[in-house]
Every structure is written in structure tokens, then in C-alpha cells.
Design an enzyme around this catalytic site. Structure first.
Site, PDB file in Angstrom:
ATOM      1  N   ALA A 223       0.861  -1.217  -0.010  1.00 34.32           N
ATOM      2  CA  ALA A 223       0.018   0.169  -0.120  1.00 34.32           C
ATOM      3  C   ALA A 223       0.903   1.237  -0.073  1.00 34.32           C
ATOM      4  O   ALA A 223       0.346   2.472  -0.009  1.00 34.32           O
ATOM      5  CB  ALA A 223      -0.876  -0.107   1.165  1.00 34.32           C
TER       6      ALA A 223
ATOM      7  N   ASN B  11       1.926  -4.386   8.287  1.00 35.39           N
ATOM      8  CA  ASN B  11       2.889  -4.886   7.244  1.00 35.39           C
ATOM      9  C   ASN B  11       3.735  -3.673   6.472  1.00 35.39           C
ATOM     10  O   ASN B  11       4.913  -3.802   6.088  1.00 35.39           O
ATOM     11  CB  ASN B  11       2.315  -5.595   6.159  1.00 35.39           C
ATOM     12  CG  ASN B  11       2.127  -7.205   6.876  1.00 35.39           C
ATOM     13  OD1 ASN B  11       3.118  -7.882   7.103  1.00 35.39           O
ATOM     14  ND2 ASN B  11       0.892  -7.545   6.860  1.00 35.39           N
TER      15      ASN B  11
ATOM     16  N   HIS C  68      -1.035   6.419   5.004  1.00 36.33           N
ATOM     17  CA  HIS C  68       0.282   5.934   5.174  1.00 36.33           C
ATOM     18  C   HIS C  68       1.008   7.394   5.132  1.00 36.33           C
ATOM     19  O   HIS C  68       1.030   8.123   4.039  1.00 36.33           O
ATOM     20  CB  HIS C  68       0.716   5.042   4.425  1.00 36.33           C
ATOM     21  CG  HIS C  68      -0.152   3.796   4.270  1.00 36.33           C
ATOM     22  ND1 HIS C  68       0.259   2.696   5.037  1.00 36.33           N
ATOM     23  CD2 HIS C  68      -1.198   3.386   3.517  1.00 36.33           C
ATOM     24  CE1 HIS C  68      -0.830   1.754   4.902  1.00 36.33           C
ATOM     25  NE2 HIS C  68      -1.589   2.132   3.904  1.00 36.33           N
TER      26      HIS C  68
END
Length: 257
Positions: A117, A181, A210
Site C-alpha cells: 500500500a 506490514n 500512510h
């Protein structure tokens, strides 16, 4: 028709299969005993690793969690089957990382770690050699992605952001194996000793966000990705499956080298 393999058949695996034309790939998925998901006509299930290996897939995608990496991927690599690893956080276990590298050497193949991602990992790899490099990675997701974690801490989703975790990438991978992750993908790019990780449940978050902030002698950089959550699994960004498809396609184009 190309034979491809999967470990697990959850939301990510379903999206990966859907990304390939049905006539282009014959899938073999390794499931745990007793699992019975609805499978498309071009996907067949096996419950033993040796049967997956006997099918001789061109490549396998692990999409079943960190424990599956340790349980299955070394044998696949030793059998010469390249494998894309979705659960990058498994490599926080340095012994497992070493084992995977050795298995790939034995089988003459390799494992692939996709960006998942995230973006900006090429920048982080570029500054990895600089001793003063420092990176902060923040995972900011809506409370729905942290429902179980909030409950475990005796918290409920309110109007304010809650910091659930702050620490090292190794601690993040162990504490939240299904949510963080991405933190270890950052750590692998720049070096775990240079990274601090935060996890925040934020009712105002625009999707799974993120944030990467980097500082070094080469300058400063910040990356912010606001990803749409997977419709069937809010812990995971929809981009994750797209990244795995891209990594698998690249691997196939290179003949598994």
C-alpha cells in the site's frame, strides 16, 4: 494457460484472481483443512503443501498472514517456485529472513516483496546508506480497521484520534501483524534501526492513510498516501492487491528469475 498458486483465499487473494482474465490463468490455492470458500471455476483448492508444489505453478502469492510465510514459503523456494510475499512483516524475524534467502539459493529462485500500500520506497533505499537518515512511518486508519485492537485496549471509537502504538518496526510487525506490514516494508527499504512507527485510529482519516517522513543529509521528504480500504477487509488497502498483481506480473514477465 499459466498455472499460478495462492496461499490463502481471503479478500486479497480474491482480488488478485479477479485481476487476471479467467482464460489466462489456472489457479491452485492452498487452504487450511476445513476451509471451504466459494471458488471460481478456474481456481482449485488443495490442503497440502506438497500438492501445491506438485502442480508446478509458475509463481505463488502468499496472502494468508505472517505464519504462512514461515510454514510454506521456504519449501516453495527450495522447489524452485518464486513467491510473492504479501505479509512483509514476517521478515521482522531475522532467522526467517535468512532461511528464505537460503531456500531461494537452493532452489535457484527468489521471493519478491511488493510495495503493497506504499510509495516512495525507492527514495528510502537511496538514503539507506546515510548514517544520519531517520524515518517516521505513521499508519492512520479509521476505527473500523482497528475494531479488535481498540476493544483489547478497552477503548471505543470516539471523535478523537487514538495512538495505539509507537515503537520499532519489529515491535509493530509482532504486535499488529494484520495492520502494519507497511511499517516493515519501510524498514526493509531504509533499515529498521532508522525507523520509528506509529499506529493511529482516527475517525477523521480519509481511508487507510500512510505517512512517511524522512530526514537525512540528502534532504527531507514526506509522502502521504490515502488509500481506499478493501471493501471486504477494512484493515487492508485496495491498493495492496493491485501491488501484488503488479509484482506477480513482473515476475512472470521475467520468467521467475
Amino acid at each position: 494457460m499459466t498455472t499460478l498458486g495462492l496461499i490463502g483465499y481471503g479478500a486479497i487473494a480474491r482480488d488478485i484472481v479477479a485481476a487476471f482474465p479467467a482464460h489466462a490463468a489456472d489457479w491452485v490455492v492452498l487452504l487450511r483443512e476445513g476451509a471451504s470458500p466459494v471458488l471460481p471455476p478456474n481456481v482449485r483448492a488443495v490442503t497440502r503443501l506438497d500438492l501445491l508444489i506438485q502442480a508446478r505453478p509458475e509463481a505463488v502469492v502468499e496472502a494468508a498472514g505472517q505464519e504462512a510465510v514461515a510454514a510454506y514459503v521456504p519449501a516453495l523456494l527450495e522447489a524452485g517456485i518464486p513467491t510473492v510475499i504479501a505479509s512483509v512483516g514476517a521478515l521482522a524475524d531475522t532467522a526467517l529472513h535468512t532461511r528464505l534467502t537460503a531456500a531461494g539459493r537452493i532452489g535457484g529462485t527468489r521471493f519478491v516483496l511488493p510495495a503493497g500500500a506504499l510509495g516512495g520506497l525507492d527514495y528510502l533505499r537511496a538514503i539507506a546508506a546515510l548514517p544520519d537518515a531517520r524515518v517516521r512511518y505513521t499508519s492512520r486508519k479509521p476505527p473500523a480497521a482497528w475494531k479488535a485492537e481498540l476493544a483489547a485496549l478497552g477503548l471505543s471509537a470516539g471523535q478523537e484520534a487514538v495512538t495505539l502504538f509507537e515503537g520499532t518496526p519489529q515491535e509493530a510487525a509482532r504486535t499488529y501483524p494484520k495492520n502494519l506490514n507497511g511499517a516493515f516494508a519501510v524498514a526493509l527499504a531504509v533499515g529498521a534501526d532508522k525507523v520509528t512507527v506509529r499506529a493511529i485510529a482516527d475517525p477523521k482519516a480519509a481511508g487507510n492513510t500512510h505517512e512517511i517522513e524522512a530526514e537525512s543529509a540528502a534532504g527531507t521528504a514526506s509522502f502521504r498516501l490515502a488509500n481506499t480500504p478493501s471493501p471486504s477487509n477494512p484493515k487492508t488497502s485496495a491498493l495492496t492487491a493491485l501491488s501484488l498483481v503488479a509484482a506477480l506480473s513482473d515476475l512472470l514477465d521475467m520468467g521467475g528469475r
